[in-house]
Design a protein around this motif. Structure first.
Motif, PDB file in Angstrom:
ATOM      1  N   ASP A   1      -2.764   7.570  49.413  1.00  0.00           N
ATOM      2  CA  ASP A   1      -3.367   6.262  49.158  1.00  0.00           C
ATOM      3  C   ASP A   1      -4.805   6.248  49.687  1.00  0.00           C
ATOM      4  O   ASP A   1      -5.068   6.610  50.827  1.00  0.00           O
ATOM      5  N   TYR A   2      -5.702   5.806  48.818  1.00  0.00           N
ATOM      6  CA  TYR A   2      -7.109   5.746  49.224  1.00  0.00           C
ATOM      7  C   TYR A   2      -7.436   4.466  49.993  1.00  0.00           C
ATOM      8  O   TYR A   2      -8.484   4.357  50.619  1.00  0.00           O
TER       9      TYR A   2
ATOM     10  N   VAL B   1      -7.404  11.329  54.139  1.00  0.00           N
ATOM     11  CA  VAL B   1      -6.252  10.568  53.645  1.00  0.00           C
ATOM     12  C   VAL B   1      -5.168  10.643  54.711  1.00  0.00           C
ATOM     13  O   VAL B   1      -5.112  11.600  55.479  1.00  0.00           O
ATOM     14  N   PRO B   2      -4.299   9.605  54.759  1.00  0.00           N
ATOM     15  CA  PRO B   2      -3.374   9.530  55.899  1.00  0.00           C
ATOM     16  C   PRO B   2      -2.142  10.424  55.782  1.00  0.00           C
ATOM     17  O   PRO B   2      -1.210  10.252  56.536  1.00  0.00           O
ATOM     18  N   ILE B   3      -2.175  11.433  54.884  1.00  0.00           N
ATOM     19  CA  ILE B   3      -0.985  12.281  54.712  1.00  0.00           C
ATOM     20  C   ILE B   3      -0.731  13.143  55.961  1.00  0.00           C
ATOM     21  O   ILE B   3       0.375  13.514  56.266  1.00  0.00           O
ATOM     22  N   GLY B   4      -1.793  13.443  56.696  1.00  0.00           N
ATOM     23  CA  GLY B   4      -1.648  14.257  57.911  1.00  0.00           C
ATOM     24  C   GLY B   4      -2.966  14.303  58.656  1.00  0.00           C
ATOM     25  O   GLY B   4      -3.984  13.823  58.153  1.00  0.00           O
ATOM     26  N   GLU B   5      -2.925  14.929  59.821  1.00  0.00           N
ATOM     27  CA  GLU B   5      -4.078  14.969  60.739  1.00  0.00           C
ATOM     28  C   GLU B   5      -5.392  15.425  60.078  1.00  0.00           C
ATOM     29  O   GLU B   5      -6.397  14.764  60.134  1.00  0.00           O
ATOM     30  N   ASP B   6      -5.329  16.642  59.489  1.00  0.00           N
ATOM     31  CA  ASP B   6      -6.585  17.214  58.997  1.00  0.00           C
ATOM     32  C   ASP B   6      -6.582  17.304  57.465  1.00  0.00           C
ATOM     33  O   ASP B   6      -6.891  18.332  56.883  1.00  0.00           O
TER      34      ASP B   6
ATOM     35  N   LEU C   1     -16.115  22.578  55.701  1.00  0.00           N
ATOM     36  CA  LEU C   1     -14.897  21.807  55.948  1.00  0.00           C
ATOM     37  C   LEU C   1     -13.803  22.678  56.556  1.00  0.00           C
ATOM     38  O   LEU C   1     -13.645  23.838  56.184  1.00  0.00           O
ATOM     39  N   LYS C   2     -13.036  22.107  57.484  1.00  0.00           N
ATOM     40  CA  LYS C   2     -11.866  22.814  58.031  1.00  0.00           C
ATOM     41  C   LYS C   2     -10.660  21.913  57.845  1.00  0.00           C
ATOM     42  O   LYS C   2     -10.713  20.733  58.185  1.00  0.00           O
ATOM     43  N   GLY C   3      -9.618  22.461  57.276  1.00  0.00           N
ATOM     44  CA  GLY C   3      -8.413  21.645  57.110  1.00  0.00           C
ATOM     45  C   GLY C   3      -7.901  21.706  55.687  1.00  0.00           C
ATOM     46  O   GLY C   3      -8.354  22.506  54.873  1.00  0.00           O
ATOM     47  N   ASN C   4      -6.916  20.847  55.417  1.00  0.00           N
ATOM     48  CA  ASN C   4      -6.276  20.826  54.100  1.00  0.00           C
ATOM     49  C   ASN C   4      -7.003  19.871  53.163  1.00  0.00           C
ATOM     50  O   ASN C   4      -7.435  18.805  53.583  1.00  0.00           O
TER      51      ASN C   4
ATOM     52  N   ILE D   1       3.046   4.787  48.811  1.00  0.00           N
ATOM     53  CA  ILE D   1       2.161   4.821  47.633  1.00  0.00           C
ATOM     54  C   ILE D   1       1.402   6.142  47.491  1.00  0.00           C
ATOM     55  O   ILE D   1       0.830   6.654  48.448  1.00  0.00           O
ATOM     56  N   TYR D   2       1.407   6.660  46.298  1.00  0.00           N
ATOM     57  CA  TYR D   2       0.713   7.901  45.919  1.00  0.00           C
ATOM     58  C   TYR D   2       1.087   9.070  46.840  1.00  0.00           C
ATOM     59  O   TYR D   2       0.220   9.869  47.197  1.00  0.00           O
TER      60      TYR D   2
END
Ligand SMILES: CC(C)(COP(=O)(O)OP(=O)(O)OC[C@H]1O[C@@H](n2cnc3c(N)ncnc32)[C@H](O)[C@@H]1OP(=O)(O)O)[C@@H](O)C(=O)NCCC(=O)NCCS
Length: 334
Positions: free
Chosen positions: A46-47, A253-258, A289-292, A41-42
């Motif tokens: 997904d939120y 969001v769970p797309i990746g670590e950061d 903030l650090k990350g994507n 999803i998305y």
């Protein structure tokens, strides 16, 4: 107005037998099954993973699961807003192998009847959609308002450097530069401004505050809901507003670590003021903030293109999607 989400499963009415479905109230133990069903999803944005625990605690909300032979195959959440007049439908999803068979329709009707039985004062059902709406949808729903969705991504550290290089007025023509910086609103100022319909009439689209996909009428009870969330509220001029914007604090969001998500809802039609507030939100949230970051900006549709061009060419961030729309739709609950 309080919906108990601790309602035992046995208290839910039965699903129509021909559907072969059972409905239960979602619990913490269902989390993994829901995530398993939601993987595509998305595009990983997904939120729900971030919101699920809070949704279960939410006193105005109920989260219903549809099961087939015991297995979770669909979810819908309903939240009561607008002084108890509106049920807001969120989180709707059906497991990929069960789509196209009418499950969402059955679940939507079940939840609507459930809410109507418990809360006879509920008059409207509202939801926010980003898929293209067809004539069949408009037989069912009326359009309340729509915003253009700009989705961009960047590394927070890179954008922070870029913004420092560019200076405070980047992108805003000299003759259009706002004379003052945008104003941060504290909770009492939020109440004062957003409940003043004369002041906000030209700013809010069809008298709707859409915050992170949730549409609210400007009512005191809704402002109380909004003020419980981590949001930065900006306005150009609290005494005579032209543009206001609400920005979530970055959430994972769970797309990746950061990976983080940042949602910025902008209301009003003045591009220079909108750009100024957009940049102010970005500066604030990239400072630590650090990350994507996946950043979703919702704007009055004609503003989408100039803002997208500015993001790509001046800020150097990546545009993830072409123009899409966030539509707030409403139906009567009968
Ligand atoms: C969108 C989705 C829930 C539709 O599920 P489905 O079981 O295939 O849908 P159905 O076969 O019941 O047919 C469509 C019905 O759902 C409704 N529907 C479809 N998309 C919808 C949406 N985004 N929001 C609300 N209702 C929707 C249709 O209006 C129709 O209702 P009707 O039976 O009263 O006419 C499913 O494709 C899905 O899970 N997609 C991924 C997640 C997603 O995009 N969710 C929507 C936004 S939260």
């Amino acid at each position: 107005m309080k919906i108990e989400n601790t309602m035992p499963c046995s208290q839910l009415p039965e699903a129509p037998p021909q559907t072969g479905l059972q409905f239960t109230v979602a619990t913490e133990e269902d989390f993994d099954d829901i995530m398993a069903m939601s993987q595509d999803i998305y595009g990983g944005l997904d939120y729900l993973p971030t919101r699920y625990q809070a949704w279960l605690q939410d006193t105005n909300r109920i989260v219903i699961l549809a099961r087939k032979q015991g297995k979770v195959i669909a979810l819908e959440s309903t939240c009561i807003i607008d002084d108890g007049e509106t049920m807001l439908v969120e989180g709707l999803r059906v497991a990929p192998q069960e789509r196209g068979k009418g499950v969402a329709g059955v679940l939507l009707r079940f939840c609507s009847q459930l809410v109507k039985a418990k809360y006879p004062d509920v008059k409207f059902c509202r939801l926010t959609r980003d898929d293209p709406l067809g004539p069949k949808d408009f037989q069912k729903y009326r359009l309340i308002t729509k915003q253009g969705i700009l989705l961009v991504r960047f590394r927070a550290e890179d954008l922070k450097l870029r913004l420092a290089e560019l200076g405070p007025n980047v992108g805003i023509p000299e003759d259009r530069r706002p004379s003052c910086a945008p104003v941060h609103l504290d909770p009492s100022e939020v109440h004062q401004l957003f409940l003043n319909s004369d002041l906000m009439q030209e700013v809010l689209p069809n008298a709707t505050i859409v915050q992170d996909w949730q549409p609210f009428k400007p009512l005191s009870s809704n402002i109380a809901i909004l003020l419980k969330k981590d949001i930065d509220w900006l306005v150009d001029d609290p005494k005579s507003p032209t543009v206001t914007s609400l920005c979530t604090y970055p959430f994972r969001v769970p797309i990746g670590e950061d990976w983080y998500y940042l949602n910025i809802d902008v209301f009003g039609k003045d591009l220079s003021l909108a750009m100024q507030q957009f940049l102010s939100h970005l500066r604030r949230h990239t400072s630590t903030l650090k990350g994507n970051v996946m950043c979703q900006v919702f704007v009055d549709p004609p503003m989408w293109k100039p803002l997208a061009d500015f993001c790509r060419t001046t800020l150097g961030v990546e545009q993830v999607k072409e123009y899409t729309e966030q539509c707030v739709v409403e139906a009567d609950v009968v």
